[in-house]
Write a protein that holds these residues in place. Sequence first.
Motif: not given
Length: 503
Positions: A139-140, A102-107
């Motif tokens: 895990n977001a 996953m893209v870390l920025a989204s969380a």
Amino acid sequence: METPAPLVHLLQALEVGDLSAARAAAAALQRSDPGTSQLAAEVFHELRQPLLGVKAYAQLLAEENGPMGPLKLLLAQVERMEQIISDFVRLSSDRPAPQQRMVLASAIWAAAKLFTLNPDSARISLEVDAPENIAVQGNARLLEQLTLNLLNNARDAMSGRGRVKVLVTQEGPAPILYVADWGPGIPPDMRERIFEPYVSNSKRGTGLGLAVCKRIAQEHRATIDIAPPNVLPDQPPPATVFRIAFPATAEAAPTARKRLLIVDDETIIRMVFRDLMGKECEVLEASTAEEGLSLLKQTPVDLIVTDKNLPGISGLALAQQARTLCPGARVILMTGYPSLGTTQEALELGVMDYLLKPFDDIRQVRALLRSALSAAPVPPRAVSARRVDVIDDNPTSTRTITEALARMGLEARVIQTTEIVALDAPLAVVVSWDFTPASGRKALELGKALAQGAPFVVMVEHLTMETTLDSLRAGAVGCLPRLLFDPPALSRELSRALKMGPA
């Protein structure tokens, strides 16, 4: 079974909103028998429902009467109780959460949004620097909680106005998350114990937030520590810097470039998408659905983004024909004029999302396209079961759904709790949006998880644009009004949604 004394004390403290007493009782509970912690986690799970009711009615009263001091204090206490419950349940759980690339920025951005919704955060200047090209295996939801806990910890350490900065960067092959604040700092005698449960220098916090951060970091094979202030170039330097270092992610083996087809009769829209994604994938363009279908006959694509209102054949008709020409392609529909009817049709066609023009944030659009292009194809399922799981606690609709499924030659297994473990895969799932233990989007998450890749249909009391869009984005194959069908009519609608032929 007699309730352990520490748990009794903790529940009493929560009931009266005494944060200090709750912290002390929780510390005693943590030191007690491990089985007690599990019992506490189960009790806390049940406490969430009445707390939700208290919070909801307090918010309604605030809307009717304006922002009143007592109501604001009540809401603040409820939110603190919710945080205590959430943190303790996380610390008590031994179940690992699922992870994916996953893209870390989204969380980070999700946590920042929740942080700003708290009225007390208005006194904090929050800066976020989170590039969208840094990915982790994670895990977001948990990484969002980790970030939010660090933000709340920084805010609660400062009595007045303050500054907090979040930075995502890469040091060598390792992704790094920094959360810095310009508050009073951490006393030297607490630095060694700051990640232990119930250790806190703030009268506002629960003492669990940083312990939960450490637990989440460990689940992600990451390390969390206090970094020196000069690790960031800011002047003056921050007082406290938390650093989360994620394990280096191995580069994926080179693969063929993904193909994205943009269908829109507006040249500027096609240009935007070409410039947005051209460096990451091959972008094909078409100004009409006919031109797009011609391209699909020659070249398979991974993702189709099409306007709904096109000259000639509509975007919905394009999506329908694309299922035959390019079965593996996902479809995202764009429109400036959404309607319930077209959203329902898009849902039935398997459209994965509905982009509303004009776009609120082009970064969110790019994140959506990246997610759609990187998602693994869904393998065909060989299911011999004739069982459909029904997540519903309304006796009337449960009977109607069960009878409708029986007319289709299917057996209903009714589920009325969220505690679902180790169930074999069903043929399909029918989930009620108004399921009391987990309603709305939580019900969608539950239905999707229980389906294990099988199709799932959402039943909703009041069919609206919002509920239909949420169902579409969750991956449902249908969203039907609950209690408006007799069994024969519902049987026909379920057969159509599940593509099982006439009932």
